[in-house]
Write an enzyme that holds these catalytic residues in place. Structure first.
Site, PDB file in Angstrom:
ATOM      1  N   ARG A  55       0.113  -7.513 -19.779  1.00 26.01           N
ATOM      2  CA  ARG A  55      -0.185  -7.273 -18.359  1.00 26.01           C
ATOM      3  C   ARG A  55       0.593  -8.270 -17.516  1.00 26.01           C
ATOM      4  O   ARG A  55       1.114  -7.947 -16.460  1.00 26.01           O
ATOM      5  CB  ARG A  55      -1.696  -7.370 -18.076  1.00 26.01           C
ATOM      6  CG  ARG A  55      -1.999  -7.393 -16.578  1.00 26.01           C
ATOM      7  CD  ARG A  55      -3.425  -7.006 -16.185  1.00 26.01           C
ATOM      8  NE  ARG A  55      -4.455  -7.432 -17.097  1.00 26.01           N
ATOM      9  CZ  ARG A  55      -4.895  -8.692 -17.221  1.00 26.01           C
ATOM     10  NH1 ARG A  55      -4.410  -9.669 -16.480  1.00 26.01           N
ATOM     11  NH2 ARG A  55      -5.845  -8.976 -18.104  1.00 26.01           N
ATOM     12  N   TYR A 108       6.409   8.977   3.841  1.00 23.86           N
ATOM     13  CA  TYR A 108       5.928   9.659   2.637  1.00 23.86           C
ATOM     14  C   TYR A 108       4.409   9.875   2.768  1.00 23.86           C
ATOM     15  O   TYR A 108       3.667   8.954   3.139  1.00 23.86           O
ATOM     16  CB  TYR A 108       6.250   8.790   1.416  1.00 23.86           C
ATOM     17  CG  TYR A 108       5.729   9.354   0.133  1.00 23.86           C
ATOM     18  CD1 TYR A 108       6.288  10.501  -0.419  1.00 23.86           C
ATOM     19  CD2 TYR A 108       4.688   8.746  -0.533  1.00 23.86           C
ATOM     20  CE1 TYR A 108       5.803  11.026  -1.593  1.00 23.86           C
ATOM     21  CE2 TYR A 108       4.204   9.266  -1.732  1.00 23.86           C
ATOM     22  CZ  TYR A 108       4.762  10.403  -2.253  1.00 23.86           C
ATOM     23  OH  TYR A 108       4.289  10.923  -3.414  1.00 23.86           O
ATOM     24  N   ASP A 180      11.209   1.395   2.146  1.00 21.93           N
ATOM     25  CA  ASP A 180      11.052   2.240   0.968  1.00 21.93           C
ATOM     26  C   ASP A 180      12.425   2.870   0.725  1.00 21.93           C
ATOM     27  O   ASP A 180      12.856   3.745   1.477  1.00 21.93           O
ATOM     28  CB  ASP A 180       9.976   3.297   1.241  1.00 21.93           C
ATOM     29  CG  ASP A 180       9.742   4.225   0.056  1.00 21.93           C
ATOM     30  OD1 ASP A 180      10.669   4.398  -0.756  1.00 21.93           O
ATOM     31  OD2 ASP A 180       8.627   4.790  -0.045  1.00 21.93           O
ATOM     32  N   LYS A 205      11.816   8.646  -9.114  1.00 27.27           N
ATOM     33  CA  LYS A 205      12.767   9.580  -8.507  1.00 27.27           C
ATOM     34  C   LYS A 205      14.184   9.283  -9.037  1.00 27.27           C
ATOM     35  O   LYS A 205      14.403   9.421 -10.213  1.00 27.27           O
ATOM     36  CB  LYS A 205      12.657   9.493  -6.990  1.00 27.27           C
ATOM     37  CG  LYS A 205      11.193   9.477  -6.474  1.00 27.27           C
ATOM     38  CD  LYS A 205      10.435  10.758  -6.729  1.00 27.27           C
ATOM     39  CE  LYS A 205       8.937  10.631  -6.471  1.00 27.27           C
ATOM     40  NZ  LYS A 205       8.554  10.147  -5.163  1.00 27.27           N
TER      41      LYS A 205
HETATM   42  C1  LIG Z   1       7.375   9.663  -4.600  1.00 31.72           C
HETATM   43  C2  LIG Z   1       7.481   8.669  -3.489  1.00 31.72           C
HETATM   44  C3  LIG Z   1       6.582   7.607  -3.395  1.00 31.72           C
HETATM   45  C4  LIG Z   1       5.425   7.436  -4.364  1.00 31.72           C
HETATM   46  O1  LIG Z   1       5.846   7.137  -5.638  1.00 31.72           O
HETATM   47  P1  LIG Z   1       5.050   7.538  -6.985  1.00 31.72           P
HETATM   48  O2  LIG Z   1       5.946   7.046  -8.056  1.00 31.72           O
HETATM   49  O3  LIG Z   1       4.855   9.014  -6.949  1.00 31.72           O
HETATM   50  O4  LIG Z   1       3.741   6.823  -6.928  1.00 31.72           O
HETATM   51  C5  LIG Z   1       6.763   6.706  -2.355  1.00 31.72           C
HETATM   52  N1  LIG Z   1       7.766   6.842  -1.460  1.00 31.72           N
HETATM   53  C6  LIG Z   1       8.636   7.876  -1.514  1.00 31.72           C
HETATM   54  C7  LIG Z   1       9.709   7.980  -0.486  1.00 31.72           C
HETATM   55  C8  LIG Z   1       8.522   8.814  -2.527  1.00 31.72           C
HETATM   56  O5  LIG Z   1       9.384   9.836  -2.573  1.00 31.72           O
END
Ligand SMILES: *Cc1c(COP(=O)(O)O)cnc(C)c1O
Length: 389
Positions: A55, A108, A180, A205
Site C-alpha cells: 500500500r 468531466y 486534468d 485513457k
Molecule cells: C475518465 C476521466 C476521468 C476519471 O478517470 P477514471 O480512471 O475513470 O476514474 C477524469 N477526467 C477525465 C478527463 C476523464 O476522461
C-alpha cells in the site's frame, strides 16, 4: 519519485525512465512485483528501495511513477487506483471546510459529481465558470478560493483554456491550478511547464491506451503537495495493483506513436464531418475555424484524438446513429487504440443532466482510434446515412 534528469526526448523517456533492466536478473522489462510485503533484515531494516508494504510502495508502481514524472516534467508522480481516486486525493489534500474552488463549465462529469455530491457535504463550495475566459475566471475568484480545476481540451466539447493565464489568476490569490491532462496527455502538452501546480490523469485513457486497465496519477513539482498526497494515499489506500501499474507502464512506451496516429485520424475525421449534411457542428480544436484553434496551436503539439459533433436532425437521430456504427464501438471511456462512439447526454455526462454542465442533447462524442482512417470514415458515413447494424 524524482524524475529522470537525463534530458532525453519524450519517446526515449517513455521507454527508459524508471525502467532500467532489473539489476539482479537482467530482465529488460520491469517485473510485476505481485507481493503485498517485503522481508526485513532486522526490525525496521528494509532492503534496497526501502519497501515495506505494497500500500505504501511497490517497485512496479515506482517504475510507473518515475516514468510519469519524467514525461510530465515534474519531480513527483503518484499512481492511484483510478483517475477519480487521483482527483479525490488532490481535492481532499488541498481543501478544508470553508474553502472554495472554481471548476470549468465543461468538466468531466465524474469530477463534477465528486465535488457537487461529496465535497460540498464537507463544507467546501464551488463555482462553475467558463475557463476559456480568464477575465470571467478572475471575476469569480474569492478570498476563499484555493483551487482552480481545469481541463483542456474539455470533455466533451473540446474547449481550450489558456493554462498559463489561469496559472497567473490562481497564483495572484494564492490558489493552486490543477490541470486534468487526460485528453491531451504529456505528449501534446505539459501543464507544469505552463505554470500549473498539479497535473491529474485518468491513466485509463491514452496513457494505458488499450482499454484494459483503470488507473490514475498525480504529478507535481512541489515537495509539500507530494508529501500530503503520499500521506493521504498511504492512509486511505487507493493504490493500483502491481499488474495494473505494469499494464499502464507497457502502454506508456508507445504513447508518442499512438498519439501521432490518433491526431492524424481525428484531423481527417473532423474535417470530413464538417462536410457532411447530417452534421450541424464539429467540435475539434484542430479545425482552423474552431474557437479554440489559435490557443490550442500555441499550447499543444497537436490537437488530440477526441472529436465531438452535433447531429443536424436532433437527439433521436444522434442516439440512433451512435447505435449504428460497426467499427466505432458504442461505449463509455476513450483513448484506446480502438475507436469508440457515445452519446454524452445519456452516457458519460448523465451525471451533469440539468446542471450548468449539461451538454447538447444531439451531441455525439468520438474517441478516434488508430485503425485505417478510411474504414473509420466509411463507418461513420454509413451510420449517418441510416445504414449499419
Ligand atoms: C475518465 C476521466 C476521468 C476519471 O478517470 P477514471 O480512471 O475513470 O476514474 C477524469 N477526467 C477525465 C478527463 C476523464 O476522461
Amino acid at each position: 519519485m524524482v524524475s529522470d534528469p537525463s534530458g532525453h526526448g519524450f519517446e526515449t523517456r517513455a521507454i527508459h525512465a524508471g525502467q532500467e533492466p532489473d539489476p539482479r536478473t537482467g530482465a529488460v522489462i520491469v517485473p510485476i512485483y505481485q507481493t503485498s510485503t517485503y522481508a526485513q533484515d532486522r526490525v525496521g531494516e528494509t532492503r534496497e528501495g526501502g519497501y515495506e508494504y505494497s500500500r505504501t510502495a511497490n517497485p512496479t508502481r515506482t517504475a510507473l511513477e518515475q516514468a510519469l514524472a519524467a514525461l510530465e516534467g515534474g519531480r513527483h508522480a503518484l499512481a492511484f487506483a483510478s483517475g477519480m481516486a487521483a482527483s479525490d486525493a488532490v481535492l481532499r489534500t488541498a481543501l478544508r471546510p470553508g474553502d472554495h474552488l472554481l471548476l470549468g463549465n465543461d468538466a468531466y462529469g465524474g469530477t463534477f459529481r465528486l465535488i457537487d455530491k461529496v465535497l460540498t457535504g464537507w463544507g467546501v463550495s464551488y463555482s462553475v465558470v467558463p475557463l476559456s475566459d480568464p477575465d470571467e475566471v478572475r471575476a469569480a475568484v474569492r478570498p476563499q478560493t484555493k483551487l482552480i480545476w481545469c481541463e483542456s481540451p474539455t470533455n466533451p466539447l473540446l474547449g481550450i483554456a489558456d493554462i498559463s493565464a489561469l496559472a497567473d489568476v490562481a497564483h495572484e490569490v494564492g490558489a493552486r491550478l490543477v490541470v486534468d491532462n487526460t485528453f491531451a496527455t504529456p505528449y501534446l502538452q505539459t501543464p507544469l511547464a505552463s505554470g500549473a501546480d498539479i497535473v491529474v490523469h485518468s491513466t485509463t485513457k491514452y496513457l494505458g491506451g488499450h482499454s484494459d486497465v483503470v488507473g490514475g496519477a498525480v504529478v507535481t513539482d512541489s515537495d509539500e503537495i507530494a508529501d500530503s498526497l503520499f500521506f493521504l494515499r498511504n492512509s486511505a489506500g487507493a493504490v493500483p495493483g502491481a499488474f495494473d501499474a505494469w499494464l499502464t507502464l507497457r502502454g506508456l512506451k508507445t504513447l508518442a506513436v499512438r498519439m501521432e496516429r490518433h491526431c492524424d485520424n481525428a484531423e481527417f475525421i473532423a474535417q470530413a464531418l464538417t462536410e457532411h449534411p447530417k452534421v450541424s457542428r464539429v467540435y475539434y480544436p484542430g479545425l482552423p475555424d474552431d474557437p479554440g484553434h489559435a490557443l490550442a496551436a500555441k499550447q499543444m503539439r497537436r490537437f488530440g484524438g477526441m472529436v465531438s459533433f452535433t447531429h443536424a436532425d436532433g437527439e433521436r437521430a444522434a442516439l440512433d446513429m451512435a447505435a449504428r456504427t460497426r467499427l466505432f464501438v458504442l461505449a463509455e471511456s476513450l483513448g484506446g487504440v480502438e475507436s469508440l462512439i457515445e452519446h454524452p447526454g445519456r452516457m458519460t455526462h448523465a451525471s451533469v443532466a440539468g446542471s450548468m454542465l449539461a451538454v447538447p442533447a444531439e451531441l455525439v462524442r468520438l474517441s478516434v482510434g488508430i485503425e485505417d482512417p478510411r474504414d473509420l470514415l466509411a463507418d461513420l458515413r454509413a451510420a449517418l446515412e441510416g445504414q449499419g447494424r
